[in-house]
Design an enzyme around this catalytic site. Structure first.
Site, PDB file in Angstrom:
ATOM      1  N   SER A 556       0.842  -1.196   0.000  1.00 54.25           N
ATOM      2  CA  SER A 556       0.000   0.000   0.000  1.00 54.25           C
ATOM      3  C   SER A 556       0.873   1.240   0.000  1.00 54.25           C
ATOM      4  O   SER A 556       2.021   1.202   0.468  1.00 54.25           O
ATOM      5  CB  SER A 556      -0.902   0.002   1.245  1.00 54.25           C
ATOM      6  OG  SER A 556      -1.555   1.248   1.402  1.00 54.25           O
ATOM      7  N   TYR A 569      -3.100  -0.780  10.284  1.00 55.44           N
ATOM      8  CA  TYR A 569      -3.047  -1.103   8.858  1.00 55.44           C
ATOM      9  C   TYR A 569      -1.715  -0.662   8.252  1.00 55.44           C
ATOM     10  O   TYR A 569      -1.040  -1.430   7.558  1.00 55.44           O
ATOM     11  CB  TYR A 569      -4.213  -0.425   8.138  1.00 55.44           C
ATOM     12  CG  TYR A 569      -4.232  -0.648   6.649  1.00 55.44           C
ATOM     13  CD1 TYR A 569      -4.759  -1.817   6.104  1.00 55.44           C
ATOM     14  CD2 TYR A 569      -3.731   0.312   5.766  1.00 55.44           C
ATOM     15  CE1 TYR A 569      -4.788  -2.029   4.732  1.00 55.44           C
ATOM     16  CE2 TYR A 569      -3.753   0.118   4.398  1.00 55.44           C
ATOM     17  CZ  TYR A 569      -4.284  -1.061   3.883  1.00 55.44           C
ATOM     18  OH  TYR A 569      -4.300  -1.250   2.530  1.00 55.44           O
TER      19      TYR A 569
END
Length: 679
Positions: A556, A569
């Protein structure tokens, strides 16, 4: 426009015959019909023949798969036939006999159909018929089985001369309904489509009954002690353990896709005393050995032998097989023969476990296995009433390295970039993973669709084309056992794994003080730990295969960019990002490349965003959830929304063959976020 009535009857007959494997094998055999139509040029009648074209399959034949030829021109070729030494030249002449545009290319058997004086002709490869054709005293047995209603034709390579031979046999034997072609198959004829089909089935079923009634009880000999089949679970466990090494054996010259079969037919054959002798004799019918190669590689150990001993012996046998195949080529090659195409086996037999078959794609591998089952049935039939006696090795070579066969291979379309590669994608039941699975399959890969949601995984696998293209596995990536089972499923479905995409993930967006230890552990278990476990299993398989491989992490932008309310996350994505670097450094010596993709703002089609992450992020930014994709796009340099397909494009770019010397790389797919530029 509806097909001509004779062509329609031919298609219906072909479908009925081709739908039953007792009658013929996949893409094997051909059928024809003759009739009168109107010549669009003269307006007069013209005699035509419709015949299955080259490479088609009777069971699924369509009108487009028929070659349509003018009978007057086809029969006129007899007057210019230069003799058996130059009979291959006649195949090109068939093109000048074609009627109209379109249709399939005429096959090598076109002369057989055109020259035989019958309105309808079937040429088939039933196991029962080939068993008689490959028996040492096949001619005598044919007479005993059929009397004078079926005539024996000695072995001759398919071609124009064989067509002349069969035509002469029919003319000399007006009472005959067909013939057994030595070492090959059967040909039947009739005045109508119904009569021809009836004659074909009569020959096949009569031969079956003859072999059953006359045959001895154990044509393959007694069971070898210790070679009995393992239990189903033990077989599959052993097959999965051997699969990477077996695939390496089949892929030294070029990578191959595999298929595993543990049917009773195969297991019984391999448990019997005569299987080494019969396997060494090889297959006979040209359709068989073109798919299976001249003979298989047989592991000569019981299934309970220690695994390391079996692996070592497999490697020894492979070296011997390659030497023997090269010697076979040298014995028979002429100065103008095509170059040797490779010396690896297409069929590997493992007593007590089953059969591995290989090809350029899953369908080819599966069909090769089906053909070897046909060959086992032929051997059983021949040994039951006589002795199995396939055609001479020199004749097999003439077929395998036939100039016409070489020309057919050269006409094959160029393989897709990921052909022969087997991909396993986690989280592939939706969103980014689903898009990746679709792109990899479109580029030629076989895909294992791995997802926690079994229903979603099955739906995606079906979308990709079913078992010859994709299989679904249910896997929780936090479970070592489920990951191991997923890879076993991949090994049994396709023979190995070459490309793994770590995509499975979830996200919980909370400020630091609201993030619980459970939130932290869950995200790290799925993404950081899950990626580690999947990569470890992938590396084990890829190392054992010796074919290199690719591991891709879907990380990400958050792996390098610090944003608010996202500690768990972002931290686990940073973990994944560093796994890429660590594994790239460690696995490079095995030819395994490890790279990553850093997406951002993938809202539409995203499983994570649909699962609540979108609402959480929208609340963080103070916008409506349906405007989130637009919001993300406007904060990028390119002002473009990122879709799952864009991430899939990056995965293909990393694995499709152009970046062969790239490892340890992260590709941003975020439409340009300057704060996340890699430094």
């Amino acid at each position: 426009m509806a097909p001509h009535p004779e062509a329609a009857a031919l298609l219906a007959r072909s479908h009925r015959l081709g739908s039953d494997p007792r009658n013929t094998n996949y893409a094997g055999g051909n059928a024809s019909a003759k009739g009168t139509d109107t010549d669009p040029v003269t307006g007069g009648d013209v005699e035509l023949m419709w015949v299955k074209g080259s490479g088609g399959d009777l069971g699924t034949l369509t009108e487009a798969g028929l070659a349509v030829l003018r009978l007057d021109r086809l029969r006129a070729l007899v007057d210019v036939y230069p003799g058996v030494e130059r009979e291959d030249e006649m195949v090109a002449a068939f093109d000048y006999c074609l009627h109209g545009k379109g249709g399939a290319a005429p096959s090598i058997d076109t002369a057989m159909h055109g020259l035989v004086d019958a309105a309808h002709v079937d040429h088939l490869h039933p196991d029962s018929g080939i068993a008689l054709a490959c028996a040492a005293d096949g001619e005598k047995l044919t007479a005993e089985c059929f009397g004078d209603s079926v005539v024996w034709v000695p072995w001759r390579r398919p071609g124009f001369q064989l067509g002349l031979d069969i035509a002469a046999v029919k003319e000399a034997n007006p009472q005959a309904i067909g013939c057994i072609l030595g070492g090959h198959g059967i040909t039947a004829w009739g005045a109508t489509a119904e009569e021809c089909e009836r004659n074909s089935l009569h020959m096949i079923r009569t031969a079956e009954a003859f072999l059953t009634e006359r045959g001895k009880a154990e044509p393959f000999g007694p069971v070898i002690e210790g070679y009995e089949a393992l239990s189903e679970s033990e077989r599959r466990e052993r097959a999965a353990a051997l699969a990477p090494y077996v695939r390496a054996v089949a892929s030294q010259d070029r990578p191959q896709v595999g298929h595993f079969t543990d049917s009773d037919v195969v297991l019984d054959f391999l448990a019997r005393a005569e299987h080494p002798r019969l396997a060494a004799l090889g297959t006979s019918c040209p359709d068989h050995f073109l798919r299976t190669k001249v003979r298989p590689l047989v592991l000569d150990l019981p299934p309970t032998a220690p695994l390391d001993e079996a692996i070592a012996r497999l490697k020894e046998l492979h070296a011997e097989y390659r030497e023997e195949y090269a010697a076979y080529y040298e014995r028979h090659a002429e100065p103008d023969s095509p170059a040797m195409r490779g010396a690896d086996p297409a069929i590997v037999l493992v007593p007590g476990v089953g059969m591995f078959s290989f090809g350029k794609d899953k369908q080819t591998a599966r069909v090769a296995g089906e053909f070897y089952v046909n060959a086992i049935n032929v051997m059983r039939g021949a040994e039951a009433v006589s002795t199995y006696a396939p055609i001479e090795e020199s004749e097999k070579f003439r077929i395998e390295y036939w100039a016409l066969e070489e020309a057919k291979l050269r006409r094959m379309p160029k393989p897709k970039p990921l052909a022969t590669r087997v991909a396993l994608v986690t989280g592939a039941g939706s969103g980014i993973g689903k898009a990746i699975a679709h792109r990899l399959a479109a580029e030629g890969a076989c895909v294992v669709v791995a997802d926690l949601n079994a229903e979603n995984a099955a739906a995606v696998a079906e979308e990709l084309g079913g078992p010859d293209k994709a299989v679904a596995v249910t896997v929780d990536v936090t479970s070592e056992e489920q990951i191991a089972e997923a890879f076993k499923a991949a090994l049994l479905a396709f023979g190995g794994v070459d490309l793994v995409v770590n995509n499975a993930g979830i996200s919980i967006s909370k400020p630091l003080l609201e993030t619980t230890a459970k939130d932290w552990d869950l995200q790290h278990d799925i993404m950081a730990r899950g990626s580690f476990l999947v990569s470890r299993e992938a590396a084990r398989v890829m190392r054992d295969q010796g074919l290199g491989g690719d591991i891709v992490y879907i990380a990400s932008k958050n792996a390098v960019f610090a944003g608010p309310n996202n500690i768990a996350y972002s931290a686990t994505k940073a973990d994944q990002a560093h796994q890429v670097r660590l594994l790239a450094a460690e696995l490079g010596e095995h030819g395994i490349r490890v790279n990553g993709v850093n997406p951002d703002g993938v809202v539409r089609g995203s499983g994570i965003f649909a699962g609540g992450w979108g609402a959480q992020r929208a609340a963080t930014y103070g916008i409506e959830e349906e405007k989130l994709g637009e919001f993300y796009a406007q904060r990028t340099i390119l002002k473009r929304e990122v879709l799952p397909e864009h991430v899939a494009n990056a995965v293909f770019a990393l694995t499709g063959g152009d970046l062969t010397h790239t490892t340890g790389l992260h590709i941003p797919v975020d439409a340009g976020v300057a704060a996340a530029f890699l430094r």
